[in-house]
Design a protein around this motif. Sequence first.
Motif, mmCIF file in Angstrom:
data_model
loop_
_atom_site.group_PDB
_atom_site.id
_atom_site.type_symbol
_atom_site.label_atom_id
_atom_site.label_comp_id
_atom_site.label_asym_id
_atom_site.label_seq_id
_atom_site.Cartn_x
_atom_site.Cartn_y
_atom_site.Cartn_z
ATOM 1 N N ILE A 125 96.882 22.231 -45.051
ATOM 2 C CA ILE A 125 96.983 20.886 -44.497
ATOM 3 C C ILE A 125 96.957 19.899 -45.653
ATOM 4 O O ILE A 125 96.119 20.022 -46.559
ATOM 5 C CB ILE A 125 95.819 20.587 -43.533
ATOM 6 N N GLU A 126 97.880 18.928 -45.641
ATOM 7 C CA GLU A 126 97.900 17.860 -46.637
ATOM 8 C C GLU A 126 97.667 16.530 -45.936
ATOM 9 O O GLU A 126 98.268 16.264 -44.886
ATOM 10 C CB GLU A 126 99.230 17.841 -47.386
ATOM 11 N N CYS A 127 96.823 15.701 -46.507
ATOM 12 C CA CYS A 127 96.503 14.402 -45.912
ATOM 13 C C CYS A 127 96.818 13.296 -46.915
ATOM 14 O O CYS A 127 96.499 13.425 -48.113
ATOM 15 C CB CYS A 127 95.030 14.340 -45.514
ATOM 16 N N TYR A 128 97.419 12.194 -46.431
ATOM 17 C CA TYR A 128 97.852 11.091 -47.283
ATOM 18 C C TYR A 128 97.179 9.798 -46.838
ATOM 19 O O TYR A 128 97.037 9.528 -45.643
ATOM 20 C CB TYR A 128 99.375 10.928 -47.213
ATOM 21 N N ASP A 129 96.786 8.995 -47.820
ATOM 22 C CA ASP A 129 96.150 7.705 -47.530
ATOM 23 C C ASP A 129 96.662 6.677 -48.534
ATOM 24 O O ASP A 129 96.883 7.001 -49.716
ATOM 25 C CB ASP A 129 94.628 7.824 -47.607
ATOM 26 N N VAL A 157 94.425 18.307 -50.310
ATOM 27 C CA VAL A 157 94.921 19.577 -49.775
ATOM 28 C C VAL A 157 93.743 20.410 -49.287
ATOM 29 O O VAL A 157 92.707 20.506 -49.962
ATOM 30 C CB VAL A 157 95.711 20.351 -50.852
ATOM 31 N N VAL A 158 93.913 20.996 -48.111
ATOM 32 C CA VAL A 158 92.926 21.909 -47.537
ATOM 33 C C VAL A 158 93.644 23.210 -47.209
ATOM 34 O O VAL A 158 94.667 23.200 -46.517
ATOM 35 C CB VAL A 158 92.285 21.308 -46.265
ATOM 36 N N GLU A 159 93.128 24.309 -47.742
ATOM 37 C CA GLU A 159 93.681 25.626 -47.423
ATOM 38 C C GLU A 159 92.604 26.474 -46.771
ATOM 39 O O GLU A 159 91.479 26.574 -47.279
ATOM 40 C CB GLU A 159 94.210 26.319 -48.683
ATOM 41 N N ASP A 160 92.927 27.078 -45.634
ATOM 42 C CA ASP A 160 91.973 27.876 -44.862
ATOM 43 C C ASP A 160 90.716 27.080 -44.529
ATOM 44 O O ASP A 160 89.610 27.620 -44.486
ATOM 45 C CB ASP A 160 91.607 29.164 -45.613
ATOM 46 N N LYS A 197 91.138 22.260 -51.668
ATOM 47 C CA LYS A 197 91.713 22.863 -52.867
ATOM 48 C C LYS A 197 91.992 21.739 -53.849
ATOM 49 O O LYS A 197 93.089 21.190 -53.915
ATOM 50 C CB LYS A 197 92.987 23.635 -52.532
ATOM 51 N N LYS A 198 90.986 21.391 -54.640
ATOM 52 C CA LYS A 198 91.051 20.189 -55.461
ATOM 53 C C LYS A 198 92.067 20.297 -56.589
ATOM 54 O O LYS A 198 92.548 19.283 -57.084
ATOM 55 C CB LYS A 198 89.665 19.873 -56.014
ATOM 56 N N SER A 199 92.415 21.508 -56.983
ATOM 57 C CA SER A 199 93.416 21.641 -58.049
ATOM 58 C C SER A 199 94.785 21.157 -57.598
ATOM 59 O O SER A 199 95.645 20.866 -58.427
ATOM 60 C CB SER A 199 93.502 23.106 -58.498
ATOM 61 N N ASP A 200 95.006 21.055 -56.282
ATOM 62 C CA ASP A 200 96.291 20.600 -55.754
ATOM 63 C C ASP A 200 96.276 19.133 -55.346
ATOM 64 O O ASP A 200 97.280 18.634 -54.838
ATOM 65 C CB ASP A 200 96.701 21.449 -54.548
ATOM 66 N N TYR A 201 95.154 18.441 -55.534
ATOM 67 C CA TYR A 201 95.112 17.015 -55.206
ATOM 68 C C TYR A 201 96.117 16.267 -56.091
ATOM 69 O O TYR A 201 96.321 16.604 -57.251
ATOM 70 C CB TYR A 201 93.729 16.428 -55.455
ATOM 71 N N ARG A 202 96.710 15.204 -55.555
ATOM 72 C CA ARG A 202 97.617 14.375 -56.328
ATOM 73 C C ARG A 202 97.373 12.903 -55.995
ATOM 74 O O ARG A 202 96.926 12.568 -54.903
ATOM 75 C CB ARG A 202 99.085 14.726 -56.015
ATOM 76 N N LYS A 203 97.679 12.018 -56.942
ATOM 77 C CA LYS A 203 97.602 10.583 -56.694
ATOM 78 C C LYS A 203 98.920 9.942 -57.117
ATOM 79 O O LYS A 203 99.576 10.396 -58.061
ATOM 80 C CB LYS A 203 96.413 9.966 -57.436
ATOM 81 N N VAL A 229 98.986 15.224 -42.458
ATOM 82 C CA VAL A 229 98.151 14.250 -41.762
ATOM 83 C C VAL A 229 98.263 12.929 -42.516
ATOM 84 O O VAL A 229 98.072 12.892 -43.742
ATOM 85 C CB VAL A 229 96.674 14.704 -41.714
ATOM 86 N N VAL A 230 98.580 11.840 -41.797
ATOM 87 C CA VAL A 230 98.639 10.521 -42.417
ATOM 88 C C VAL A 230 97.532 9.668 -41.813
ATOM 89 O O VAL A 230 97.218 9.783 -40.623
ATOM 90 C CB VAL A 230 100.016 9.849 -42.242
#
Length: 660
Positions: free
Chosen positions: A405-409, A424-427, A431-437, A500-501
């Motif tokens: 699941i990916e969430c954007y704000d 990013v949330v997996e299972d 998963k903080k290594s996949d966070y992006r800004k 998710v937005v």
Amino acid sequence: MADPSSYRPRAGEIPTGPGVYRFRDQHGRVIYVGKAKNLRARLNSYFANPAALLAKTHAMVHTAASVEWTVVGSELEALQLEYTWIKEFAPRFNIVFRDDKSYPYLAVTLGEKFPRAQVMRGDRRKDVKYFGPFYPARAIRETLDTLLRVFPVRTCSAGVLRRAQQSGRPCLLGYIDKCSAPCVGRISPEDHRKLADELCQFMGGEGTRFIRQLEREMAEAVAELEYEKAARLRDDIAALRRVFERNAVVLAEDTEADIFAVAEDDLEAAVQVFHVRNGRIRGQRGWVVDKVEDTTPGEFVEHMLQQVYGENADSDRLPREVLVPVEPENAEQVAAWLRGLRGAAVSLRVPRRGEKAALMGTVKDNAEQALRLHKSRRAGDISTRSSALQELQEALGLPVPLLRIECYDISHVQGTNVVASMVVVEDGLPKKSDYRKFAVTGDAARDDTSAMYDVISRRFRRYLEDQTQVAPAISGQVDISDESAKAAPRKFAYPPSLVVVDGGPPQVAAAVKALEDLGIDDIYVVGLAKRLEELWLPDDEFPVVLPRASHGLYLLQRIRDEAHRFAISFHRQKRSSSMTVSILDDVPGLGPAKRQAVLKHFGSLKRMRAAAEEDFLAVSGIGPAMARQLVAALAPGPSGEAGDDGAEPAVNTATGELLD
């Protein structure tokens, strides 16, 4: 789920020599890495009768879309390559000893003018003396705090030392006699280095000599009726003895060993290790891992040693002895690998009798207790996480499980410094290594929907570009020298099951429009509105309202709050950076290099405003005229201008970079 027969290689294609193999999913992500003495026999075991496989192996072969292998020259090479690939790809079906911290060591920086004692992690540095490892870190911090009474060496950072030298006043530790304050000249550099050397000697095993020396000095003070000095020495002796009590001798004083024990059940395993140095237990460490692959006890121990020592491949960190509960698979190759890391012989064995076997029993007890405690704490967590994902999938009517699941704000203040975050949330786990800004500029920054369209477009445009890096799902042999085969697909190449937005129908419509414009129709979108915490699906007139006690709603709220936190932190960083840089930009003649030097020297606006002209002259490249201009530019106006919004932006003094 894939049918294993769809990618099963023909038996004649698979070599019979030793090698390493990788299973990949449909997106090219490596999901399992293994090695074998006979590749053909091992790989055929996965496909002979998939229905008879154990549950986790069954799930792995049905998740994979291809398998590839690399032939190597020996079992030792296979061991090394397997570890390299597990570390590189972190496959979800491998047992991975994940830990967010490295070993804590007591380090003395002998290469500096005034050596510093500190707790240090990570890679070893030149001209630094290390003692340990110690675990938990609290133990070594308490030990260091006690030792400063007898060996008051410097412990402050370079910035604190520099400020003390400039002001002529020591820090708090200097006032309470836990630092000899070389920064203000209370002790010469030579005498301070002697103190640091004595601390190293004490930690190196010469503690008894120092205690006896202090006892003689105390007796002399008593004989000369210097009772205050005698009392001070008595307290110093007590402090050193407390350090010794924390590090009781359990084995012969020349013993250097790591002692491992494992407690396990069908689903998880708890590992404990005692680090024994100079006969004393210097630290204890533990992991609890999911048994996502089917292994024998010997194979488990082999994987454990691979990852524990592979993460800390340093000759000084590897002891002379490694004691394990069972002999690992390929024990000779593992011992040779450890010998190569240490640069000297390593004894890898199972203790059968005597003191070491008794201590192994103690380590085993710790592992069993850790597993029981972990089970009691996580029993609810695993079931709650699974039920939340399933409940959310059913409530939204989605045909696919929510594995990612990916969430954007979006975050801004009245349309300025517009930024966005992707978490990013997996299972069900972050998963903080996949966070992006994302920084949003131009027309995209005019409102929230335009910003959301821009961010979703940029993220999934990268997804489409990175998809070209994913190798086709074709099973077969790969060449280890082939860079395209070795390279991992970029993280943007992995699509989410759900986007998710943060917002209602306008934000959802903007996200859907961005995906449609890119030709993507297999990624689902939902909006979470703050007003009533309702869920908005595309083109639905009414929202989905989950019960307040719903685990699925709580999971979405946590993801949304994490995205909001991540976006706010980035927004504050940009706002502070633009505010500070804009103030210094107004100073004529202050170029980028000098501006960076000023920021690095002072560290924050507060210290710059408090500085006088002579303080600015200490900065390289700043003359009297420039110093006067800086003081004038930074002076606050009648309403407290000069960029003061109530928050002081700090600066990383090592890089000159502004921090939030």
